[in-house]
Write an enzyme that holds these catalytic residues in place. Structure first.
Site: not given
Length: 557
Positions: A436, A476-479
């Site tokens: 993102l 994880g995170g924005d992946e």
């Protein structure tokens, strides 16, 4: 960013918990069952000490089993605590579902009561959720209620646990696991008592006819009013397995009247996939977990325990079948397994599950550089052949590796990779790596709750933009990563554009509209690559694509 999630549940932990439950259901006697229950808390749930307090016929509770500390076991095993004192404990403290937690700040008033207990020393907690030596945690055990399933009946005992090995108060998963374990322990103890009574009844039946008549009513009572299902079936002959008699609990469980049950055998009621398990179990007695069909056509998970019973000294033998409803346990096991393989915020498959699914599509055998070998693969069903045979001059010997060319071969279709910039019609497994753009600024400006809302909505849009059978996972995170099989190069590019256009639409988060962009990298999976290599390839292509666009245009996609 997402809120703090449940701890990652490894399959080894689930196997330990499942094994502990299986052990306590296969113990030979009531005493063995009680000790197995205490041992299971220590070995499977991560506590250093556990005590089983069993309700006696007079209502008081006796310390029936202890595990984890031999000194404490010698001190309190066999001691009795009044029911009134136990009721006081179970009515104070904090309610953790069905569990009762009494923190050290309140538990000091119990130090001098007449309930058998042990004392542990240790330093005061250094942080908020650290376990204090004077903390108390109790798991009441209730007999199955008259309706079966999860309905609670009377109190049959209390599990006392102490000193978690990690030094912290149990979190949500730990509490749920202890609560589920106490539920199953109550069923195991009730069943052990029932089996003990029935075994004594069977001994009396074998002695003489008068004892047979006297014990018939006792057996009937135990059979008819057992909290879980029971049946008597024929053993051997053409009518093997035909149901002769059932109790009310089994009829309620399957939604069938007793008169209808006598028209069936268990093989008529079992799920088709479990028929082999049933046949192995009913041959000479044993235990198995399988699904039985209810009157409405649905199936319910049950645990069947078969015992071989002789009608008289030289008379025919019968199968006494004990049927326990384990639907709730199976549901929880599936829920825990799902939690171990899926992201807690978005519900998508997590990184481990993604790699597992991707690895299942790959093989470690690269495609052969020899056309003759490839031709042989095609002739024999794309099977993996033995290493090609060459003579000293490098000539290939064209003969199959087995006398029967189809014998001993696994069928395998190589994963192919579309090559070049033009779409030549080749289809392969596309791996789309999505990162993102502009997500960090949303977290910084509006907080993590807004960031979590964005991640949840992006996950929903990605899942809605792919086909059934494709995988959308969160690393994880924005992946995010999408696995889409059967795509050509143009198909994968079109999919990336469509998904980007979905993502850049405004998202409502914390009462405001926000926008994020997305950068996609497309990798291709083929044989000889590992899952990490495929993901790395897609990740690198994503960063190339991200850097190719001006920074000010990234959020807009």
């Amino acid at each position: 960013m997402e809120t703090e999630s449940e701890p990652y549940v490894r399959l080894a932990s689930l196997r330990q918990l499942h094994q502990a439950m299986a052990d306590m259901n296969t113990a030979r006697s009531l005493a063995d069952t009680l000790q197995t229950v205490a041992d299971g808390v220590v070995h499977a749930l991560g506590y250093e000490m556990a005590c089983v307090n069993l309700v006696r016929p007079d209502g008081d509770l006796v310390v029936a089993a202890f595990a984890g500390n031999s000194a404490a076991e010698a001190l309190i095993t066999g001691r009795v605590g009044p029911r009134s004192s136990w009721e006081r404990r179970l009515n104070m403290g904090e309610r953790w579902g069905d569990l009762i937690f009494i923190p050290h700040t309140e538990g000091w008033i119990l130090d001098d009561d007449d309930v058998p207990q042990w004392y542990t020393d240790g330093p005061a907690p250094r942080f908020e959720d650290e376990w204090h030596p004077s903390d108390r945690l109790f798991a009441p055990m209730y007999a199955p209620g008259p309706q079966g399933g999860g309905t609670s009946g009377e109190l049959i005992g209390v599990l006392s646990v102490d000193r978690p090995r990690n030094g912290r108060r149990p979190g949500a998963w730990g509490r749920e696991a202890l609560q589920m374990y106490a539920f199953q322990a109550a069923i195991a103890i009730s069943n052990a008592r029932l089996r003990s009574n029935m075994q004594r009844a069977l001994v009396r039946l074998e002695r003489e006819q008068q004892a047979l008549r006297a014990s018939e009513e006792s057996f009937r009572q135990a059979f008819e009013y057992a909290p879980s299902g029971m049946a008597i079936a024929e053993m051997g002959g053409d009518q093997h397995g035909r149901i002769l008699r059932t109790n009310d609990a089994l009829c309620r469980l399957l939604g069938r009247p007793a008169s209808a049950m006598r028209r069936y055998s268990f093989s008529d009621l079992v799920h088709p996939e479990d028929i082999g398990t049933l046949l192995r179990t009913s041959a000479e007695g044993g235990r198995a977990e399988l699904r039985l069909r209810r009157r409405d056509g649905s199936h319910i998970w049950t645990s069947l325990r078969n015992s071989v019973v002789a009608d008289a000294a030289d008379g025919p033998r019968f199968l006494l079948t004990h049927v326990e409803d384990i639907e709730e346990r199976k549901r929880r096991e599936l829920a825990l397994a799902h939690r171990a393989s899926h992201d807690s915020l978005t519900g998508l498959p997590n990184s481990a599950e993604l790699r597992s699914r991707l690895s299942a599509r790959l093989c470690t055998r690269p495609q052969s550089a020899h056309p003759a070998v490839d031709a042989m693969d095609a002739a024999y069903g794309d099977a993996p052949a033995a290493d090609p045979v060459f003579d000293s001059g490098g000539h290939y010997f064209d003969f199959p590796p087995h006398p029967d060319p189809y014998e001993g071969h696994d069928h395998h279709e190589h994963a192919v990779t579309p090559e070049g910039d033009r779409d030549d019609g080749t289809k392969g497994l596309a791996v789309l790596f999505c990162d993102l753009d502009g997500f960090k600024s949303i977290n910084d400006r509006f907080g993590h709750n807004a960031g979590d809302a964005v991640l949840i909505e992006v996950a929903r849009r990605l899942s809605g933009g792919v086909r059934d059978g494709d995988t959308v996972a969160r690393l994880g995170g924005d992946e995010f990563v999408i696995l889409a099989d059967g795509l050509g190069r143009a198909d994968a590019a079109d999919l990336a554009v469509r998904l980007r256009n979905e993502i850049i639409q405004p998202i409502r988060a914390e009462g405001r509209a926000v926008r994020v962009g997305a950068s996609f990298g497309i990798g291709w999976a083929h044989c000889g690559m590992t899952a990490d290599e495929v993901l790395k390839s897609a990740d690198e292509r994503m960063y190339i694509e991200k850097r190719s666009r001006p920074k000010q245009h990234r959020r807009a996609g």
